[in-house]
Design an enzyme around this catalytic site. Structure first.
Site, PDB file in Angstrom:
ATOM      1  CE1 TYR A 159      25.130 141.260  97.342  1.00 28.16           C
ATOM      2  CE2 TYR A 159      26.815 139.588  97.647  1.00 28.16           C
ATOM      3  CZ  TYR A 159      25.948 140.284  96.828  1.00 28.16           C
ATOM      4  OH  TYR A 159      25.910 139.997  95.486  1.00 28.16           O
ATOM      5  CB  CYS A 200      16.285 145.941 121.703  1.00 30.86           C
ATOM      6  SG  CYS A 200      17.120 147.288 122.521  1.00 30.86           S
ATOM      7  CD  GLU A 201      15.319 142.105 116.049  1.00 29.81           C
ATOM      8  OE1 GLU A 201      15.548 140.961 115.597  1.00 29.81           O
ATOM      9  OE2 GLU A 201      14.840 143.012 115.384  1.00 29.81           O
ATOM     10  NE  ARG A 215      26.585 137.978 103.418  1.00 28.46           N
ATOM     11  CZ  ARG A 215      27.094 136.804 103.615  1.00 28.46           C
ATOM     12  NH1 ARG A 215      28.005 136.625 104.555  1.00 28.46           N
ATOM     13  NH2 ARG A 215      26.738 135.780 102.888  1.00 28.46           N
ATOM     14  N   GLY A 262      28.116 135.009  91.080  1.00 30.56           N
ATOM     15  CA  GLY A 262      27.852 133.970  92.073  1.00 30.56           C
ATOM     16  C   GLY A 262      29.072 133.195  92.528  1.00 30.56           C
ATOM     17  N   GLY A 312      30.023 139.835  92.065  1.00 30.84           N
ATOM     18  CA  GLY A 312      29.947 140.855  93.108  1.00 30.84           C
ATOM     19  C   GLY A 312      30.859 140.443  94.251  1.00 30.84           C
ATOM     20  NE  ARG A 313      28.868 135.693  98.052  1.00 36.94           N
ATOM     21  CZ  ARG A 313      27.886 135.899  98.950  1.00 36.94           C
ATOM     22  NH1 ARG A 313      28.199 136.203 100.181  1.00 36.94           N
ATOM     23  NH2 ARG A 313      26.619 135.773  98.607  1.00 36.94           N
TER      24      ARG A 313
END
Ligand code: LLP
Length: 432
Positions: free
Chosen positions: A385, A356-357, A324, A243, A279-280
């Site tokens: 991520y 298309c959003e 993200r 974290g 991780g990050r």
């Protein structure tokens, strides 16, 4: 000279020009720096070694952040283990040559087949998150004639993390076992066949910049460990999770030295083997997503923007490649690959993809040097991520991944083909 730098006005990753990768591999493409991965691992390991002997801790890379087997091997070769959360990640850890005794398995929903595969490989530890999971694990291990070393992942009821969706250590979150109830569940676990209690685990959230939530959680864990030992349980390992926050825009990154000092002060005295699951912090700033401008819609320099209109830069990367921004309102700085000449006008752009959003928006009103069709630009700090959360939405094939080392690079995931996607689908008999 940093890992990312302009040389001859061209953005480079180590000694490779991004324009070269774009020309040879195409865009969009994820690019990672081998050196940055190593540097990140060594920065954390060095901070911890400054506080305790190297054999007292294991850095188990939370490979969900970036699970390409080449990234895992690069970190594994430096000494990292792996924190896995699925049978799929177990296969990745094996393929990357991570030794079984450096693999920790976390997650709230392990299936029986996943448990059996982990037991077969003889991994170091399974972090158990609920009583029904404990029961199934015991049953599975007993049937296989094996004993599994476990830690209970406890939920210390601490609020931490950079976003609502990635905070994991509060009472209402689905993760872990309520710390109040943990002692009786340890007593229960001790009686189960196939289960050997080895330690306790926690993970309170992601993108945490401060020591404070760790301090709270560590204090609760230390109290728990003392209580468990008083009840006769063998607690020889403590998994303090991951974290650790990094800088995307202007956030303060986690101060690794002061974090290591906190671990030394509050966790080391417990005399346990310490496991960390970052991780990050290991891959985030080691990767970028390189993209090309398809169109500028409402080009500001043509003076076509009316009141209330926006200037869109439509790029070839989309939310299916990097989710993200739309999922967490995350900010990934965008750098032009060709350095803007002094005096280039800046404009406020909305950077959007082809999906298309309206949610397929990376940035809104971002001030950038004037952009034009075919320009290349890189979303920095996209190593964590990023590629792992990509999808086939809008039948867009997964993009390649490239690992750069010095002046060379290698494709570590090939570009998928739409044929690959179609090959996985079939008609039912009645439609043939
Ligand atoms: N250990 C466990 C049990 C975890 O659940 C996680 C992350 C980690 C370790 C590693 O956390 P890190 O060091 O990377 O912060 N997709 C989100 C992040 C989700 C994190 C999930 N768990 C994002 O893009 O920000």
């Amino acid at each position: 000279m940093g890992v990312y730098h302009y040389k001859n006005s061209e953005l480079h990753i180590e000694d490779v020009a991004l324009s070269r990768i774009a020309a040879e591999v195409g865009t969009p493409v994820y690019c990672y720096s081998f050196k940055m991965l190593q540097d990140n691992y060594h920065a954390l390991s060095k901070a911890l070694r400054g506080a305790m002997p190297a054999q007292d801790f294991l850095i188990a890379y939370a490979c969900k952040a970036g699970s390409n087997i080449a990234l895992m091997k690069a970190l594994g070769d430096e000494g990292a283990g792996a924190d896995i959360v699925s049978g799929g990640e177990l296969e990745r850890a094996k393929a990357a040559g991570i030794p079984a005794d450096k693999i920790v398995y976390s997650g709230v929903g392990k299936s029986r087949a996943e448990m059996a595969a982990a037991l077969e490989y003889g991994i170091w530890q399974i972090n158990v998150e609920s009583v029904p999971e404990l029961d199934l694990l015991s049953q599975t291990a007993a049937e296989m004639g094996k004993t599994v070393r476990i830690a209970l992942r406890v939920n210390p009821d601490v609020h931490a993390g950079g976003h609502e969706k990635i905070s994991t250590g509060r009472k209402q979150d689905k993760f872990g076992i309520d710390i109040e109830k943990a002692p009786e569940i340890y007593d229960y676990a001790a009686k189960l066949p196939g289960i050997e209690i080895a330690g306790a685990a926690m993970h309170i959230g992601s993108q945490i910049a401060e020591n404070a939530p760790f301090k709270d959680a560590f204090a609760r864990m230390a109290t728990l460990v003392a209580r468990l030992r008083a009840s006769g349980h063998n607690i020889s390992r403590i998994d303090i999770g991951g974290g650790f926050g990094i800088t995307y825009k202007d956030e303060k990154p986690m101060d690794l030295e002061s974090f290591a000092a906190l671990v030394k002060e509050m966790i080391a005295p417990l005399g346990c083997q310490i496991i960390l699951e970052p991780g990050r912090a290991l891959v985030g700033n080691a990767g970028l997503l390189l993209s090309r401008v398809l169109y500028i819609k409402n080009c500001p320099s043509e003076g076509k923007i009316g009141a209330g209109e926006r200037s869109f830069v439509i790029i070839d990367a989309a939310m299916n490649d990097l989710i993200r921004p739309t999922l967490y309102n995350a900010y990934h700085p965008l750098l032009p690959v060709r350095e803007a000449a002094a005096g280039t006008p800046e404009h406020a752009y909305d950077i959007v993809g082809p999906v298309c959003e309206t949610g397929d928006t990376f940035m809104t009103g971002e001030k950038l040097p004037e952009m034009k069709r075919d320009d290349l630009a890189a979303f920095m700090v996209s190593g964590a991520y990023g590629a792992v959360m990509s999808s086939y939405y809008n039948t867009r094939a997964l993009v390649p991944e490239v690992l750069v080392k010095g002046n060379e690079y290698a494709v570590i995931r090939k570009r998928h083909d739409v044929a690959d996607i179609l090959a996985m689908e079939q008609f039912p008999n009645w439609l043939k």
